[in-house]
Design a protein around this motif. Sequence first.
Motif, PDB file in Angstrom:
ATOM      1  N   MET A 130     -24.045 -27.725 -26.932  1.00 22.09           N
ATOM      2  CA  MET A 130     -23.628 -26.508 -26.948  1.00 22.09           C
ATOM      3  C   MET A 130     -23.969 -25.861 -25.743  1.00 22.09           C
ATOM      4  SD  MET A 130     -24.532 -24.893 -30.849  1.00 22.09           S
ATOM      5  CE  MET A 130     -25.884 -26.118 -31.588  1.00 22.09           C
ATOM      6  N   ILE A 131     -25.142 -25.935 -25.198  1.00 19.96           N
ATOM      7  CA  ILE A 131     -25.420 -25.494 -23.966  1.00 19.96           C
ATOM      8  C   ILE A 131     -24.600 -25.755 -22.890  1.00 19.96           C
ATOM      9  CG2 ILE A 131     -27.236 -25.243 -22.211  1.00 19.96           C
ATOM     10  CD1 ILE A 131     -29.333 -26.007 -24.385  1.00 19.96           C
ATOM     11  N   LYS A 132     -24.034 -27.144 -22.945  1.00 19.11           N
ATOM     12  CA  LYS A 132     -23.022 -27.391 -21.794  1.00 19.11           C
ATOM     13  C   LYS A 132     -21.895 -26.855 -22.058  1.00 19.11           C
ATOM     14  CE  LYS A 132     -20.886 -31.685 -20.295  1.00 19.11           C
ATOM     15  NZ  LYS A 132     -20.538 -33.262 -20.287  1.00 19.11           N
ATOM     16  N   LYS A 133     -21.266 -26.384 -23.245  1.00 23.25           N
ATOM     17  CA  LYS A 133     -20.132 -25.970 -23.404  1.00 23.25           C
ATOM     18  C   LYS A 133     -20.097 -24.510 -22.805  1.00 23.25           C
ATOM     19  CE  LYS A 133     -18.638 -28.943 -27.296  1.00 23.25           C
ATOM     20  NZ  LYS A 133     -18.445 -28.978 -28.764  1.00 23.25           N
ATOM     21  N   VAL A 134     -21.258 -23.778 -22.949  1.00 27.15           N
ATOM     22  CA  VAL A 134     -21.221 -22.373 -22.622  1.00 27.15           C
ATOM     23  C   VAL A 134     -21.446 -22.096 -20.976  1.00 27.15           C
ATOM     24  CG1 VAL A 134     -21.469 -21.578 -25.036  1.00 27.15           C
ATOM     25  CG2 VAL A 134     -23.385 -21.762 -23.579  1.00 27.15           C
ATOM     26  N   ASP A 135     -21.695 -23.344 -20.603  1.00 28.17           N
ATOM     27  CA  ASP A 135     -22.207 -23.366 -18.914  1.00 28.17           C
ATOM     28  C   ASP A 135     -23.339 -22.630 -18.541  1.00 28.17           C
ATOM     29  OD1 ASP A 135     -21.816 -24.248 -16.341  1.00 28.17           O
ATOM     30  OD2 ASP A 135     -20.428 -22.594 -15.905  1.00 28.17           O
TER      31      ASP A 135
END
Length: 282
Positions: free
Chosen positions: A61-66
């Motif tokens: 999730m952290i990766k998806k929201v950059d």
Amino acid sequence: MSSRRTFIRGASGAAAFSMLASGLTQADAVSTPLHDEEETFRLGLAGYTFAKFKLDPALDMIKKVDIHWLCIKDFHLPMKSSPEEIAAFHAKLKEIGVTGYGVGPIYMKTKVAIDEAFDYAKRVGVDLIVGIPEVADLPYVEQKVKEYNIRYAIHNHGPGDKVYPNAVTVNGHIKDLDPRVGMCFDIGHDMRYGNDPIADFAKYHKRIFDMHLKNVTSATGDGKTNELGRGVIDIPKLVKTLRKVKYSGVCALEYEKDMSDPLAGIAESVGYFRGVLDATRG
């Protein structure tokens, strides 16, 4: 101010509709190149946001929201982790460009617990502990801060907390201590107490090392965490204040709504905050 906020919401919604129509997801939308790196402060995430998730889905999730800054919770990296486990944890973060910048919040009811927290922070390799100590143990916290040269930020928890409900009470306990003893300022809990979190931030910013960024539905004890652009805290005004005082810490989004399925709310909040940064810059 309300017209500007309405514009930001409307613009964000229109952009999201356009991207969805072209086949992009909301997560894709907020992972496009953005400009929070131009600020003195950094946008991050508080690990507690992912209390119901193991590390790998949380990092996804952290990766998806950059997002590139994470305050580490011990349910993702236990306090008794071995050096090998700590190294593996950091390696996972590095794979997606994330830095663990602090640990906590950690409740500390005894001096032994304080010892363990400082040892943990040192082994993890961070210079910030977000903690909730006993008031009687604050001189001991100060002693450990001097010994380890690790900053200690006390977290305020709103009207249900009789010891550290808001920035004013936290400052009253720490103002005469070593300047490396400060606070992790939760703006939502401060607002729920009935305080003005932006005024409190402006007044105490020199002792604020970390911020839990959120919005709430009302300035009462019954207020609940909401998407960042939908609550009663004036986020554009907060951003202007962050810039005015040249805040250099992390604004760590702590999203406590829909905690079993938080990605949409996290993405909306991150997109809104970055939209405010762009709309109020210059």
